[in-house]
Design a protein around this motif. Structure first.
Motif, PDB file in Angstrom:
ATOM      1  N   UNK A 144       0.858  -1.188   0.000  1.00 31.33           N
ATOM      2  CA  UNK A 144       0.000   0.000   0.000  1.00 31.33           C
ATOM      3  C   UNK A 144       0.888   1.230   0.000  1.00 31.33           C
ATOM      4  N   UNK A 145       0.503   2.246  -0.731  1.00 29.57           N
ATOM      5  CA  UNK A 145       1.250   3.496  -0.756  1.00 29.57           C
ATOM      6  C   UNK A 145       0.591   4.496   0.183  1.00 29.57           C
ATOM      7  N   UNK A 146       1.263   4.810   1.284  1.00 29.22           N
ATOM      8  CA  UNK A 146       0.719   5.767   2.229  1.00 29.22           C
ATOM      9  C   UNK A 146       0.554   7.147   1.651  1.00 29.22           C
ATOM     10  N   UNK A 147       1.314   7.455   0.594  1.00 28.88           N
ATOM     11  CA  UNK A 147       1.230   8.793  -0.010  1.00 28.88           C
ATOM     12  C   UNK A 147      -0.061   8.980  -0.797  1.00 28.88           C
ATOM     13  N   UNK A 148      -0.842   7.903  -1.005  1.00 27.92           N
ATOM     14  CA  UNK A 148      -2.155   8.063  -1.616  1.00 27.92           C
ATOM     15  C   UNK A 148      -3.111   8.801  -0.675  1.00 27.92           C
ATOM     16  N   UNK A 149      -2.824   8.725   0.644  1.00 21.85           N
ATOM     17  CA  UNK A 149      -3.686   9.352   1.643  1.00 21.85           C
ATOM     18  C   UNK A 149      -3.013  10.541   2.318  1.00 21.85           C
ATOM     19  N   UNK A 150      -1.689  10.461   2.519  1.00 17.11           N
ATOM     20  CA  UNK A 150      -0.965  11.439   3.324  1.00 17.11           C
ATOM     21  C   UNK A 150       0.170  12.065   2.534  1.00 17.11           C
ATOM     22  N   UNK A 169     -11.667   3.082   9.527  1.00 21.14           N
ATOM     23  CA  UNK A 169     -11.760   2.900  10.968  1.00 21.14           C
ATOM     24  C   UNK A 169     -11.258   1.562  11.477  1.00 21.14           C
ATOM     25  N   UNK A 170     -10.852   0.662  10.589  1.00 22.74           N
ATOM     26  CA  UNK A 170     -10.416  -0.665  11.048  1.00 22.74           C
ATOM     27  C   UNK A 170      -9.451  -1.271  10.033  1.00 22.74           C
ATOM     28  N   UNK A 208     -11.755  11.232   5.591  1.00 19.58           N
ATOM     29  CA  UNK A 208     -10.674  11.735   4.753  1.00 19.58           C
ATOM     30  C   UNK A 208      -9.913  12.864   5.443  1.00 19.58           C
ATOM     31  N   UNK A 209      -8.565  12.795   5.477  1.00 22.25           N
ATOM     32  CA  UNK A 209      -7.790  13.907   6.041  1.00 22.25           C
ATOM     33  C   UNK A 209      -7.814  15.155   5.173  1.00 22.25           C
ATOM     34  N   UNK A 210      -8.407  15.070   4.001  1.00 23.39           N
ATOM     35  CA  UNK A 210      -8.595  16.264   3.174  1.00 23.39           C
ATOM     36  C   UNK A 210      -9.888  16.994   3.544  1.00 23.39           C
ATOM     37  N   UNK A 211     -10.732  16.348   4.353  1.00 23.08           N
ATOM     38  CA  UNK A 211     -11.994  16.950   4.794  1.00 23.08           C
ATOM     39  C   UNK A 211     -12.035  17.171   6.309  1.00 23.08           C
ATOM     40  N   UNK A 212     -11.247  16.383   7.041  1.00 23.10           N
ATOM     41  CA  UNK A 212     -11.250  16.447   8.499  1.00 23.10           C
ATOM     42  C   UNK A 212      -9.821  16.435   9.026  1.00 23.10           C
ATOM     43  N   UNK A 213      -9.607  17.124  10.150  1.00 26.76           N
ATOM     44  CA  UNK A 213      -8.374  16.980  10.922  1.00 26.76           C
ATOM     45  C   UNK A 213      -8.677  16.105  12.129  1.00 26.76           C
ATOM     46  N   UNK A 214      -7.756  15.182  12.439  1.00 31.49           N
ATOM     47  CA  UNK A 214      -7.931  14.333  13.620  1.00 31.49           C
ATOM     48  C   UNK A 214      -6.567  13.989  14.231  1.00 31.49           C
ATOM     49  N   UNK A 271     -12.411  20.365   8.402  1.00 34.36           N
ATOM     50  CA  UNK A 271     -11.646  21.412   7.746  1.00 34.36           C
ATOM     51  C   UNK A 271     -12.578  22.398   7.046  1.00 34.36           C
ATOM     52  N   UNK A 272     -12.198  23.648   6.945  1.00 32.83           N
ATOM     53  CA  UNK A 272     -13.027  24.620   6.223  1.00 32.83           C
ATOM     54  C   UNK A 272     -13.280  24.133   4.801  1.00 32.83           C
ATOM     55  N   UNK A 273     -14.545  24.130   4.409  1.00 27.04           N
ATOM     56  CA  UNK A 273     -14.892  23.665   3.072  1.00 27.04           C
ATOM     57  C   UNK A 273     -15.015  22.164   2.958  1.00 27.04           C
TER      58      UNK A 273
END
Length: 274
Positions: A144-150, A169-170, A208-214, A271-273
């Motif tokens: 898996x490529x982590x850079x697809x998400x981060x 989530x799992x 998605x980290x592009x829509x939410x910060x956690x 995240x805003x937007x």
């Protein structure tokens, strides 16, 4: 958007050293691009930071027969990607049980504080037993490529194997780093594992980290034996509540089986937007 290469060059981050850090002196380290964070390109990812704190704890007043049983990190703010100093002290000395504290400072400001219990080793083989479930080995999972998400230099330097049945989530996954912790130095197998533990919060994302910060504001690792060096396994679940709180919970593994647990508390914000 500025690329990771352009932003790291502008920040003056070392791209040539094949390690997370270069030692500048006793307790003083220069982060390289391989520690670059996932949320901001001018911050250090908590995973290598936790590894360097564990490394400095190992170097502090070492004694034969003592083992790290728990290490708990509090993240006191954004960790700038600039030269970092680690200060260590023993807060509760003891012959068989001791508490040691390490603090990372950047620009003389404390950014992460760690407390570690070191306990004496005893023969407990007659009482040994493990109730944590094993997971399939790295050869049984998919690349898996982590850079697809981060984004960020830290994620770029990792190799992943993930469960093909993973879901938001799992997940179950294996991770290993291509880079050493400190250039020209070896670290303990425990520090080698701890430097990856914080990655748990990024492998089983619920949203998605592009829509939410956690981001997590802490990390606690409990171990019941010294880990073996190599791949680090994660059996991770992410829970998010309705009022901005979340928990990432992980059983940590090496290739011999379960080795301990990790917990992270999250602050969840849209995240805003988003």
């Amino acid at each position: 958007m500025t690329s990771d290469t352009d932003s790291s060059t502008a920040l003056g981050l070392d791209r040539d050293t094949p390690a997370f850090y270069r030692r500048l002196g006793p307790g003083l380290y220069a982060p390289t691009v391989h520690v670059q964070g996932a949320w901001r390109d001018d911050e250090q990812h908590m995973a290598p930071v936790s590894g360097i704190l564990a490394h400095e704890l190992d170097l502090h007043e070492p004694r034969e027969g003592m083992q790290l049983a728990r290490i708990s990190f509090d993240i006191l703010g954004m960790i700038p990607a600039r030269p970092s100093r680690v200060e260590v002290r023993t807060t509760r000395p003891g012959r068989t049980i001791e508490l040691v504290e390490a603090t990372m400072l950047v620009d003389d400001r404390a950014v992460v504080r760690a407390e570690a219990w070191r306990l004496a080793a005893h023969d407990s083989q007659a009482a040994a037993g493990v109730e944590l479930a094993p997971i399939p080995g790295p050869d049984e999972m998919e690349p898996w490529s982590g850079t697809d998400t981060w984004e960020g230099g830290y994620i770029e330097g990792l190799e992943f194997r993930v469960d093909p049945e993973r879901r938001p989530g799992r997940t179950r996954a294996w991770i290993r780093a291509r880079n050493a912790l400190v250039d020209g130095e070896s670290c303990s197998p425990t520090a080698d594992l701890v430097r990856l533990a914080d990655t748990a919060n990024g492998i089983a994302v619920r949203v998605s980290p592009r829509e939410w910060m956690f981001p997590n504001v802490d990390l606690t690792v409990h171990l019941f034996r010294e880990p073996a060096r190599g791949w680090v396994g994660f059996d991770t679940s992410v829970t998010m509540g309705p009022t901005g709180l979340g928990i990432t919970s992980t059983t940590l593994h090496d290739e011999l089986g379960p080795v301990g647990r990790a917990e992270q508390i999250l602050t969840v914000r849209q995240l805003p937007g988003g």
